[in-house]
Design a protein around this motif. Structure first.
Motif, PDB file in Angstrom:
ATOM      1  N   VAL A  96       0.834  -1.202   0.000  1.00 29.49           N
ATOM      2  CA  VAL A  96       0.000   0.000   0.000  1.00 29.49           C
ATOM      3  C   VAL A  96       0.869   1.253   0.000  1.00 29.49           C
ATOM      4  CG1 VAL A  96      -1.681   1.320   1.333  1.00 29.49           C
ATOM      5  CG2 VAL A  96      -1.934  -1.151   1.120  1.00 29.49           C
ATOM      6  N   VAL A  97       1.923   1.237   0.801  1.00 25.56           N
ATOM      7  CA  VAL A  97       2.835   2.383   0.859  1.00 25.56           C
ATOM      8  C   VAL A  97       3.489   2.616  -0.496  1.00 25.56           C
ATOM      9  CG1 VAL A  97       4.995   3.207   1.868  1.00 25.56           C
ATOM     10  CG2 VAL A  97       3.246   2.208   3.335  1.00 25.56           C
ATOM     11  N   ALA A  98       3.881   1.535  -1.163  1.00 26.39           N
ATOM     12  CA  ALA A  98       4.508   1.672  -2.477  1.00 26.39           C
ATOM     13  C   ALA A  98       3.547   2.312  -3.482  1.00 26.39           C
ATOM     14  CB  ALA A  98       4.971   0.305  -2.971  1.00 26.39           C
ATOM     15  N   ARG A  99       2.274   1.905  -3.448  1.00 26.19           N
ATOM     16  CA  ARG A  99       1.296   2.489  -4.375  1.00 26.19           C
ATOM     17  C   ARG A  99       1.062   3.969  -4.071  1.00 26.19           C
ATOM     18  NH1 ARG A  99      -1.533  -2.428  -3.365  1.00 26.19           N
ATOM     19  NH2 ARG A  99      -2.995  -1.299  -2.003  1.00 26.19           N
ATOM     20  N   LEU A 100       0.977   4.295  -2.789  1.00 28.70           N
ATOM     21  CA  LEU A 100       0.745   5.693  -2.425  1.00 28.70           C
ATOM     22  C   LEU A 100       1.943   6.568  -2.778  1.00 28.70           C
ATOM     23  CD1 LEU A 100      -0.998   5.237   1.044  1.00 28.70           C
ATOM     24  CD2 LEU A 100      -2.069   5.806  -1.134  1.00 28.70           C
ATOM     25  N   LYS A 101       3.148   6.027  -2.595  1.00 21.49           N
ATOM     26  CA  LYS A 101       4.336   6.791  -2.980  1.00 21.49           C
ATOM     27  C   LYS A 101       4.384   7.003  -4.484  1.00 21.49           C
ATOM     28  CE  LYS A 101       7.456   5.695   0.869  1.00 21.49           C
ATOM     29  NZ  LYS A 101       8.732   5.046   1.273  1.00 21.49           N
ATOM     30  N   ALA A 102       3.953   5.994  -5.235  1.00 15.72           N
ATOM     31  CA  ALA A 102       3.936   6.136  -6.694  1.00 15.72           C
ATOM     32  C   ALA A 102       2.959   7.224  -7.131  1.00 15.72           C
ATOM     33  CB  ALA A 102       3.575   4.798  -7.338  1.00 15.72           C
ATOM     34  N   ARG A 103       1.885   7.391  -6.385  1.00 17.85           N
ATOM     35  CA  ARG A 103       0.913   8.444  -6.703  1.00 17.85           C
ATOM     36  C   ARG A 103       1.350   9.804  -6.168  1.00 17.85           C
ATOM     37  NH1 ARG A 103      -5.055   6.480  -5.138  1.00 17.85           N
ATOM     38  NH2 ARG A 103      -5.393   8.668  -5.729  1.00 17.85           N
ATOM     39  N   GLY A 104       2.351   9.812  -5.312  1.00 21.87           N
ATOM     40  CA  GLY A 104       2.856  11.066  -4.777  1.00 21.87           C
ATOM     41  C   GLY A 104       1.967  11.705  -3.728  1.00 21.87           C
ATOM     42  N   VAL A 105       1.194  10.883  -3.012  1.00 26.64           N
ATOM     43  CA  VAL A 105       0.268  11.436  -2.015  1.00 26.64           C
ATOM     44  C   VAL A 105       0.717  11.146  -0.587  1.00 26.64           C
ATOM     45  CG1 VAL A 105      -1.706  11.311  -3.568  1.00 26.64           C
ATOM     46  CG2 VAL A 105      -1.161   9.345  -2.122  1.00 26.64           C
ATOM     47  N   LEU A 106       1.848  10.485  -0.436  1.00 24.45           N
ATOM     48  CA  LEU A 106       2.314  10.109   0.900  1.00 24.45           C
ATOM     49  C   LEU A 106       3.456  11.027   1.321  1.00 24.45           C
ATOM     50  CD1 LEU A 106       1.365   7.797   2.777  1.00 24.45           C
ATOM     51  CD2 LEU A 106       3.423   6.552   2.120  1.00 24.45           C
ATOM     52  N   THR A 107       3.348  11.574   2.508  1.00 25.30           N
ATOM     53  CA  THR A 107       4.381  12.459   3.040  1.00 25.30           C
ATOM     54  C   THR A 107       4.684  12.075   4.481  1.00 25.30           C
ATOM     55  OG1 THR A 107       2.728  14.086   3.749  1.00 25.30           O
ATOM     56  CG2 THR A 107       3.716  14.392   1.567  1.00 25.30           C
ATOM     57  N   ARG A 108       5.851  12.472   4.935  1.00 25.19           N
ATOM     58  CA  ARG A 108       6.253  12.258   6.323  1.00 25.19           C
ATOM     59  C   ARG A 108       6.758  13.572   6.887  1.00 25.19           C
ATOM     60  NH1 ARG A 108      10.315   7.377   6.876  1.00 25.19           N
ATOM     61  NH2 ARG A 108       9.901   7.817   9.076  1.00 25.19           N
ATOM     62  N   GLY A 109       6.429  13.805   8.139  1.00 18.15           N
ATOM     63  CA  GLY A 109       6.849  15.051   8.757  1.00 18.15           C
ATOM     64  C   GLY A 109       6.881  14.941  10.263  1.00 18.15           C
ATOM     65  N   LEU A 110       7.439  15.957  10.879  1.00 18.30           N
ATOM     66  CA  LEU A 110       7.560  15.998  12.330  1.00 18.30           C
ATOM     67  C   LEU A 110       6.192  16.216  12.958  1.00 18.30           C
ATOM     68  CD1 LEU A 110       9.668  15.978  14.645  1.00 18.30           C
ATOM     69  CD2 LEU A 110       9.693  18.468  14.489  1.00 18.30           C
ATOM     70  N   SER A 111       5.925  15.491  14.033  1.00 15.95           N
ATOM     71  CA  SER A 111       4.646  15.603  14.729  1.00 15.95           C
ATOM     72  C   SER A 111       4.889  15.631  16.227  1.00 15.95           C
ATOM     73  CB  SER A 111       3.731  14.425  14.365  1.00 15.95           C
ATOM     74  OG  SER A 111       2.559  14.447  15.150  1.00 15.95           O
ATOM     75  N   MET A 112       4.182  16.534  16.904  1.00 17.23           N
ATOM     76  CA  MET A 112       4.268  16.639  18.354  1.00 17.23           C
ATOM     77  C   MET A 112       3.108  15.930  19.043  1.00 17.23           C
ATOM     78  SD  MET A 112       7.023  18.307  19.246  1.00 17.23           S
ATOM     79  CE  MET A 112       7.836  17.343  17.971  1.00 17.23           C
ATOM     80  N   THR A 113       2.403  15.079  18.289  1.00 16.80           N
ATOM     81  CA  THR A 113       1.252  14.377  18.856  1.00 16.80           C
ATOM     82  C   THR A 113       1.646  13.543  20.060  1.00 16.80           C
ATOM     83  OG1 THR A 113       0.240  14.283  16.667  1.00 16.80           O
ATOM     84  CG2 THR A 113      -0.627  12.783  18.320  1.00 16.80           C
ATOM     85  N   PHE A 114       2.831  12.944  20.017  1.00 21.18           N
ATOM     86  CA  PHE A 114       3.282  12.094  21.119  1.00 21.18           C
ATOM     87  C   PHE A 114       3.415  12.881  22.419  1.00 21.18           C
ATOM     88  CE2 PHE A 114       6.784  10.046  23.511  1.00 21.18           C
ATOM     89  CZ  PHE A 114       6.182   8.831  23.743  1.00 21.18           C
ATOM     90  N   LEU A 115       3.682  14.179  22.313  1.00 22.51           N
ATOM     91  CA  LEU A 115       3.866  15.001  23.507  1.00 22.51           C
ATOM     92  C   LEU A 115       2.594  15.721  23.932  1.00 22.51           C
ATOM     93  CD1 LEU A 115       7.318  16.654  22.718  1.00 22.51           C
ATOM     94  CD2 LEU A 115       6.879  14.653  24.131  1.00 22.51           C
ATOM     95  N   THR A 116       1.625  15.858  23.032  1.00 22.43           N
ATOM     96  CA  THR A 116       0.463  16.698  23.317  1.00 22.43           C
ATOM     97  C   THR A 116      -0.836  15.925  23.475  1.00 22.43           C
ATOM     98  OG1 THR A 116       0.141  17.054  20.936  1.00 22.43           O
ATOM     99  CG2 THR A 116       1.486  18.661  22.122  1.00 22.43           C
ATOM    100  N   THR A 117      -0.837  14.618  23.275  1.00 24.39           N
ATOM    101  CA  THR A 117      -2.060  13.834  23.416  1.00 24.39           C
ATOM    102  C   THR A 117      -1.908  12.836  24.558  1.00 24.39           C
ATOM    103  OG1 THR A 117      -1.279  12.238  21.762  1.00 24.39           O
ATOM    104  CG2 THR A 117      -2.645  14.051  20.984  1.00 24.39           C
ATOM    105  N   ALA A 118      -3.032  12.244  24.928  1.00 21.43           N
ATOM    106  CA  ALA A 118      -3.047  11.286  26.034  1.00 21.43           C
ATOM    107  C   ALA A 118      -3.306   9.882  25.487  1.00 21.43           C
ATOM    108  CB  ALA A 118      -4.105  11.693  27.053  1.00 21.43           C
ATOM    109  N   ASP A 119      -3.880   9.023  26.328  1.00 22.59           N
ATOM    110  CA  ASP A 119      -4.149   7.650  25.908  1.00 22.59           C
ATOM    111  C   ASP A 119      -5.152   7.624  24.754  1.00 22.59           C
ATOM    112  OD1 ASP A 119      -2.511   6.911  27.949  1.00 22.59           O
ATOM    113  OD2 ASP A 119      -4.122   6.443  29.350  1.00 22.59           O
TER     114      ASP A 119
END
Length: 293
Positions: A150-173
């Motif tokens: 699935v990741v390979a198909r999404l990368k081929a379409r150019g719709v998959l991105t990765r970036g820095l996220s502070m969710t781990f520090l700002t959310t709970a369970d």
């Protein structure tokens, strides 16, 4: 005699070198452990997102743009069926498996985008939303084969991105692995420590001062000293059971981790503070109190 002295000096040098080697070896293992933790934990701050085209005008959400700036915007969007609209948009964009491609919290990202720009309700836009946990793991090189496809198909379409996220520090369970954070645990621990400090420190220090400087030397003070020393050696699990039985079972206090936990930790740490405080007072030279008086 000289040979014995030389052998002793040589033995001391070997012992010193062995000690330094042990220290450097321990430091090396510690550095390896910390670097390994940082290397493996850094991925928790990287989030994989997919560009989701969504037509809010076609979705026709029954909500006025003015409500998105009010306090009840979150509830209003949830009641308007925003989550279903996001799932439908994912199905149209990525096929029948598109709904499972997104994280359970993807609609929250869309909700926040609408609150930031209520004008989106009347047009079509593209919003980068977090993907499901298996896809996120596959994008980081540690997912199941089907997710990697699935990741390979999404990368081929150019719709998959990765970036820095502070969710781990700002959310709970959360039941969604991509939305799990430490904020709830950190906040609870901080409040518990504050309650413990406010209770244990002043009572412990004042008790140590009284027992060391003002309390008469008799059987009662001897009994108190023995009791304090014994309490300092009690395992923490016993204090936990005591807090459960007394604060929750007897006094029926609210099940608040900060209050009940802080009271229990205060009982556990107070004997240690009293003992340390008395030792600190004993270490003061007699000339200093005499000069002050």
């Amino acid at each position: 005699m000289q040979s014995r002295i030389r052998r002793r000096y040589a033995a001391e040098r070997r012992f010193r070198l062995a000690g330094l080697a042990a220290v450097w070896l321990s430091a090396g293992f510690l550095a390896f452990l910390l670097s390994s933790m940082l290397w493996q934990g850094a991925s928790g701050f990287v989030e994989t997102r997919v560009a989701l085209p969504i037509d809010f005008a076609a979705a026709a959400l029954p909500i006025e743009p003015a409500r998105l700036t009010s306090r009840g915007a979150d509830l209003a969007l949830a009641s308007a069926g925003l989550e279903g609209a996001v799932d439908s948009a994912a199905t149209r964009a990525f096929g029948k498996d598109g709904e499972g491609l997104l994280s359970d919290g993807a609609w929250v990202t869309v909700r926040d985008a609408l609150k930031a720009d209520p004008g989106l309700l009347s047009r079509k836009t593209v919003i980068a939303v977090p993907v499901a946990s298996p896809v996120d793991m596959a994008a980081k090189g540690d997912g199941p084969p089907e997710a990697e496809a699935v990741v390979a198909r999404l990368k081929a379409r150019g719709v998959l991105t990765r970036g820095l996220s502070m969710t781990f520090l700002t959310t709970a369970d959360s039941t969604d692995a991509t939305r799990v954070g430490i904020w709830g645990a950190f906040k609870g621990s901080l409040l518990t420590m504050i309650v413990t400090l406010l209770l244990a420190f002043p009572i412990g220090v004042l008790s140590a001062l009284y027992l060391e400087e003002y309390a008469p030397k008799n059987r009662w003070t001897d009994l108190i000293e023995v009791s304090i020393n014994n309490l300092a050696a009690v395992p923490s699990i016993i204090f936990g059971l005591l807090g459960l039985a007394v604060f929750l079972g007897t006094f029926h206090m609210p099940r608040s981790g900060a209050i009940v936990g802080g009271l229990t930790l205060a009982l556990m740490t107070m004997p240690v503070i009293v003992i340390a405080g008395r030792n600190a007072i004993k270490a003061v030279p007699p000339s200093i109190p005499s000069a002050a008086s």
